[in-house]
Design an enzyme around this catalytic site. Structure first.
Site, mmCIF file in Angstrom:
data_model
loop_
_atom_site.group_PDB
_atom_site.id
_atom_site.type_symbol
_atom_site.label_atom_id
_atom_site.label_comp_id
_atom_site.label_asym_id
_atom_site.label_seq_id
_atom_site.Cartn_x
_atom_site.Cartn_y
_atom_site.Cartn_z
ATOM 1 C CG HIS A 34 43.215 38.124 38.488
ATOM 2 N ND1 HIS A 34 42.578 37.926 37.295
ATOM 3 C CD2 HIS A 34 42.227 38.169 39.438
ATOM 4 C CE1 HIS A 34 41.283 37.818 37.496
ATOM 5 N NE2 HIS A 34 41.029 37.976 38.786
ATOM 6 C CG HIS A 37 40.929 42.113 36.961
ATOM 7 N ND1 HIS A 37 41.471 41.401 38.006
ATOM 8 C CD2 HIS A 37 39.631 42.291 37.284
ATOM 9 C CE1 HIS A 37 40.543 41.166 38.919
ATOM 10 N NE2 HIS A 37 39.416 41.687 38.513
ATOM 11 N N GLY A 147 34.291 40.164 31.637
ATOM 12 C CA GLY A 147 34.798 38.809 31.441
ATOM 13 C C GLY A 147 33.691 37.772 31.343
ATOM 14 C CE LYS A 149 35.945 33.266 37.982
ATOM 15 N NZ LYS A 149 35.849 34.401 38.872
ATOM 16 C CB SER A 185 38.783 34.202 41.063
ATOM 17 O OG SER A 185 38.021 34.824 42.077
ATOM 18 C CB SER A 186 40.085 39.044 43.465
ATOM 19 O OG SER A 186 40.146 39.761 42.252
ATOM 20 N NE ARG A 187 34.255 36.712 46.551
ATOM 21 C CZ ARG A 187 33.465 37.504 45.816
ATOM 22 N NH1 ARG A 187 33.383 37.328 44.521
ATOM 23 N NH2 ARG A 187 32.758 38.463 46.387
#
Ligand code: AMP
Length: 280
Positions: A34, A37, A147, A149, A185-187
């Site tokens: 996303h 990244h 990141g 994050k 987030s991918s999650r």
């Protein structure tokens, strides 16, 4: 752009680039890319001649009850995204390429890995440090991009590079958020529409913390208590941790002063999300 699956192919490409005097920037990821990244890749693109992205869902950093099998994957979409950002090489190995049957060497850091996420995910950082170390050895980058994050991970990787004398510059990049504030987030794909709304409590609580500090709050315990109180108002949220720690050592700190990491992990339904702010 090339997509390769073997360590040998990465080495051949990087060797050639180094022979030509080209610098290499590296962005390690677990894929399902996303704009978070993307911001790391863009930074790497700006400051290096060649950019390598790894896409590897690393089994070693998942605990036995975690989401290894369900972790989202989409190599085709990721490849197109990387190509659009000017990536030179994607390394997408199978687990068997990274971990042979007799694999038995680990990078096991103490202290920094034992706080925050390390408490509820006891094997996580050993898996992260081991795979990042292996990826660094394979790609041999000049710079690597991570990141904020995952602020604890970033601090750990910087520490590992220093402890083990790796000749790599670790570059931290700011958190990229959705328009409404949720950290990308991918999650986030796990969230139902109702949970997606509830997940806003994380970024709202980070904003609350920033506001309290701007208003003059100096006591970390008071700050954390107010943050927890705010999260507890959301019925779908369950706190894993909310902490205000020294940004370098990850140890709890009474007074609010830089460098400080104010971080949280919160379950929204079954999905564990993290967010933070760093006082530099
Ligand atoms: P992951 O694929 O989740 O392992 O993340 C790969 C890298 O992207 C890590 O260094 C993350 O910290 C970084 N990253 C993930 N999400 C974001 C985000 N929203 N903003 C900035 N960096 C991020």
């Amino acid at each position: 752009m090339k997509v390769v699956t073997t360590i040998k192919e990465v080495r051949e490409n990087v060797k050639q680039w180094k022979k030509e005097g080209q610098t290499v920037g590296f962005v390690p990821t677990m894929g399902y890319l996303h704009e978070g990244h993307g911001s790391l890749i863009t930074k790497a693109r700006e400051n290096n001649d060649k950019v390598v992205v790894s896409i590897f869902v690393n089994p070693m950093q998942f605990g036995p009850t975690e989401d290894l099998d369900s972790y989202p994957r989409d190599l085709e979409k990721d490849s197109k995204y990387c190509e659009s950002l000017g990536v030179d090489l994607i390394f997408h190995p199978e687990p068997s390429e990274m971990y042979h049957d007799d694999f038995s060497s680990y990078v096991d850091m103490s202290v920094l890995t034992e706080e925050l996420c390390g408490l509820s995910r006891p094997v996580h950082f050993r898996g992260v440090c081991t795979v990042v170390n292996k990826l660094f050895n394979i790609v041999q980058p000049d710079r690597a991009y991570f990141g904020e994050k995952d602020a604890q991970q970033l601090a750990i990787i910087k520490h590992m590079v220093q402890d083990l004398n790796m000749d790599i510059e670790v570059v931290g990049c700011p958190i990229i958020r959705e328009e409404d504030g949720l950290a990308k987030s991918s999650r986030n794909t796990y969230l139902s529409p109702e949970e997606r709304k509830a997940a806003l409590v994380l970024s709202q609580t980070i904003n609350l913390a920033k506001q309290l500090i701007a208003d003059g709050e100096k006591d970390a315990d008071v700050l954390v208590a107010k943050m927890k109180e705010n999260i507890e108002k959301e019925p779908l949220a369950k706190i894993d941790y909310v902490k205000a720690v020294n940004g370098l050592t990850m140890q709890q700190q009474k007074e609010i002063k830089a460098p400080m990491l104010i971080a949280m992990a919160v379950y929204i339904g079954k999905t564990r999300l993290i967010d933070n702010t760093i006082l530099h």
